[in-house]
Design a protein around this motif. Structure first.
Motif, PDB file in Angstrom:
ATOM      1  N   UNK A 167     -45.352 -17.040 -33.124  1.00  0.00           N
ATOM      2  CA  UNK A 167     -44.066 -16.552 -32.626  1.00  0.00           C
ATOM      3  C   UNK A 167     -42.986 -17.561 -33.042  1.00  0.00           C
ATOM      4  N   UNK A 168     -41.998 -17.138 -33.831  1.00  0.00           N
ATOM      5  CA  UNK A 168     -41.001 -18.084 -34.361  1.00  0.00           C
ATOM      6  C   UNK A 168     -40.339 -18.920 -33.267  1.00  0.00           C
ATOM      7  N   UNK A 169     -40.193 -20.206 -33.532  1.00  0.00           N
ATOM      8  CA  UNK A 169     -39.565 -21.185 -32.647  1.00  0.00           C
ATOM      9  C   UNK A 169     -40.401 -21.491 -31.405  1.00  0.00           C
ATOM     10  N   UNK A 170     -41.210 -20.546 -30.940  1.00  0.00           N
ATOM     11  CA  UNK A 170     -41.872 -20.689 -29.643  1.00  0.00           C
ATOM     12  C   UNK A 170     -43.296 -21.231 -29.775  1.00  0.00           C
ATOM     13  N   UNK A 171     -44.082 -20.682 -30.681  1.00  0.00           N
ATOM     14  CA  UNK A 171     -45.471 -21.122 -30.840  1.00  0.00           C
ATOM     15  C   UNK A 171     -45.538 -22.586 -31.264  1.00  0.00           C
ATOM     16  N   UNK A 215     -40.281 -10.083 -38.701  1.00  0.00           N
ATOM     17  CA  UNK A 215     -41.658  -9.643 -38.916  1.00  0.00           C
ATOM     18  C   UNK A 215     -42.631 -10.423 -38.045  1.00  0.00           C
ATOM     19  N   UNK A 216     -42.472 -11.745 -38.020  1.00  0.00           N
ATOM     20  CA  UNK A 216     -43.398 -12.568 -37.241  1.00  0.00           C
ATOM     21  C   UNK A 216     -43.266 -12.290 -35.747  1.00  0.00           C
ATOM     22  N   UNK A 217     -42.061 -11.991 -35.288  1.00  0.00           N
ATOM     23  CA  UNK A 217     -41.871 -11.671 -33.873  1.00  0.00           C
ATOM     24  C   UNK A 217     -42.589 -10.380 -33.515  1.00  0.00           C
ATOM     25  N   UNK A 218     -42.380  -9.346 -34.315  1.00  0.00           N
ATOM     26  CA  UNK A 218     -43.001  -8.042 -34.045  1.00  0.00           C
ATOM     27  C   UNK A 218     -44.519  -8.147 -34.093  1.00  0.00           C
ATOM     28  N   UNK A 219     -45.052  -8.796 -35.118  1.00  0.00           N
ATOM     29  CA  UNK A 219     -46.511  -8.898 -35.270  1.00  0.00           C
ATOM     30  C   UNK A 219     -47.121  -9.719 -34.141  1.00  0.00           C
ATOM     31  N   UNK A 220     -46.498 -10.855 -33.803  1.00  0.00           N
ATOM     32  CA  UNK A 220     -47.056 -11.713 -32.763  1.00  0.00           C
ATOM     33  C   UNK A 220     -47.071 -11.022 -31.408  1.00  0.00           C
ATOM     34  N   UNK A 221     -45.959 -10.392 -31.036  1.00  0.00           N
ATOM     35  CA  UNK A 221     -45.906  -9.686 -29.760  1.00  0.00           C
ATOM     36  C   UNK A 221     -46.903  -8.532 -29.759  1.00  0.00           C
ATOM     37  N   UNK A 222     -46.998  -7.823 -30.887  1.00  0.00           N
ATOM     38  CA  UNK A 222     -47.974  -6.736 -30.994  1.00  0.00           C
ATOM     39  C   UNK A 222     -49.399  -7.209 -30.840  1.00  0.00           C
ATOM     40  N   UNK A 244     -37.596 -13.554 -23.730  1.00  0.00           N
ATOM     41  CA  UNK A 244     -38.047 -14.194 -24.968  1.00  0.00           C
ATOM     42  C   UNK A 244     -37.787 -13.300 -26.171  1.00  0.00           C
ATOM     43  N   UNK A 245     -38.120 -12.021 -26.034  1.00  0.00           N
ATOM     44  CA  UNK A 245     -37.903 -11.076 -27.135  1.00  0.00           C
ATOM     45  C   UNK A 245     -36.414 -10.957 -27.454  1.00  0.00           C
ATOM     46  N   UNK A 246     -35.579 -10.861 -26.419  1.00  0.00           N
ATOM     47  CA  UNK A 246     -34.137 -10.736 -26.633  1.00  0.00           C
ATOM     48  C   UNK A 246     -33.571 -11.976 -27.327  1.00  0.00           C
ATOM     49  N   UNK A 257     -49.060 -17.688 -27.335  1.00  0.00           N
ATOM     50  CA  UNK A 257     -48.162 -18.281 -26.347  1.00  0.00           C
ATOM     51  C   UNK A 257     -47.381 -17.194 -25.600  1.00  0.00           C
ATOM     52  N   UNK A 258     -47.227 -16.020 -26.206  1.00  0.00           N
ATOM     53  CA  UNK A 258     -46.531 -14.927 -25.516  1.00  0.00           C
ATOM     54  C   UNK A 258     -47.302 -14.496 -24.268  1.00  0.00           C
TER      55      UNK A 258
END
Length: 370
Positions: free
Chosen positions: A337-341, A317-324, A281-283, A265-266
């Protein structure tokens, strides 16, 4: 009158900033899924499920935050065995969802499904936080550390056997962060880093399967395996085509990416809202994670501190891994992605984690924030 005073007291005592940030994230998630459904009419169910799951999750967070976290931790004899039994049940009755490598879901009546490992995450945070709170004063004693490592190894190995190595990594990171917060000596940290480095060749040759190896190799050799790289390639194209401001959430001109409503979704956010949307989104997720960590750091007891660190570890962790994954900086390992996916179980249980942090905020003796 009594009911109104209870509601007012709850509003006064709870962390309104954290709740507001989480609500913004959920509304944004549903809007993104609406944008996907507007462009791709066949992908409408995730939007409906996410909206329902978010409402249920918020309700669960409010209920959990109304219970003293000491009581929730003390109930480990109920929630931990139940969580383990549900995860073990997936080894026998598990369903493999489209695009997944593992059978990590259990089917419910009406065609619904849920992922027991999401429940186990919160149970592990509670039980490991309780364990650490009892022994943290001598955490660097070898016998104590060995038992803590055994405690952490159980969910990691169980989820690995299930086939969901991405989620197993989440458990490992929770374990590491909480142990570090307990004051683990640097000599053990250095020893652990050395052990991991020595273990990498063993993992490569004897643990990782062919597909997992290819997902890593394409990061260093783009174009070497089109079948494996296609999803990330399409994700990068979608993000890049959004430029600075994006094409708009409801423009109907979005690039298609497999699993764009979930793990990727990112890439849709980059396409629809551009570079600024990605940064925003990241912020937002960083603010949520930091707010949780601040609650833990200002907690008046060890149990509350460790619970908040555990939930922070999940979100971070989930944010970093998903964006990566979306930026082709890390291999695809199926981390949302937490809350978003889009994902019902993940949304509900993420809010359950928020409820635990809110409980720590409310039931500490001193007001944590002015």
């Amino acid at each position: 009158m009594k009911k109104n005073s209870t509601i007012l007291r709850y509003i006064r005592e709870t962390d309104k900033v954290l709740l507001l940030l989480c609500l913004i994230a959920s509304v944004f998630s549903v809007l993104c899924l609406m944008g996907i459904a507007n462009t791709f009419s066949s992908i409408t169910r995730p939007m409906k499920m996410q909206a329902l799951a978010s409402v249920l999750g918020i309700g669960l967070a409010l209920i959990i935050s109304s219970i003293d976290y000491h009581t929730l931790a003390a109930l480990w004899k109920i929630h931990m065995p139940l969580s383990l039994v549900l995860v073990i049940a997936t080894l026998i009755f598990g369903m493999q969802r489209a695009g997944a490598d593992d059978k990590a879901w259990l089917v419910l009546p009406g065609g619904l499904s849920f992922q027991p490992s999401e429940i186990l995450k919160l149970s592990f945070v509670l039980t490991f936080a309780l364990h650490l709170s009892l022994v943290h004063s001598h955490v660097n004693k070898l016998s104590t550390l060995a038992l803590l490592c055994l405690h952490g190894a159980v969910p990691v190995l169980l989820i690995h056997i299930q086939g969901d190595d991405g989620t197993a990594m989440v458990f490992a990171f929770i374990f590491i962060c909480m142990l570090f917060a307990a004051g683990l000596s640097w000599k053990y940290i250095v020893a652990a880093i050395g052990t991991i480095a020595a273990f990498i060749p063993i993992a490569w040759f004897y643990i990782l399967n062919y597909d997992q190896k290819q997902r890593i190799l394409v990061l260093f050799n783009p174009g070497s395996n089109d079948a494996v790289e296609t999803q990330q390639l399409l994700g990068r194209i979608a993000i890049g085509s959004g430029k600075i401001f994006g094409v708009g959430l409801f423009s109907g001109e979005h690039q298609y990416v497999p699993e764009m409503y979930n793990d990727f979704i990112f890439s849709f956010i980059g396409n629809a809202l551009g570079f600024l949307g990605c940064i925003g989104t990241i912020l937002l997720l960083v603010f949520i994670a930091v707010r949780m960590l601040m609650t833990g750091l200002k907690s008046q007891d060890a149990l509350g501190r460790f619970i908040c660190v555990g939930i922070f570890a999940i979100i971070a962790f989930q944010t970093v891994i998903n964006v990566g994954m979306n930026l082709s900086l890390l291999p695809v390992i199926g981390i949302p992605l937490p809350f978003i996916s889009g994902g019902g179980t993940a949304a509900v249980m993420t809010y359950a984690g928020v409820g635990l942090v809110l409980s720590v905020y409310r039931f500490n003796r001193k007001q944590l924030f002015l």
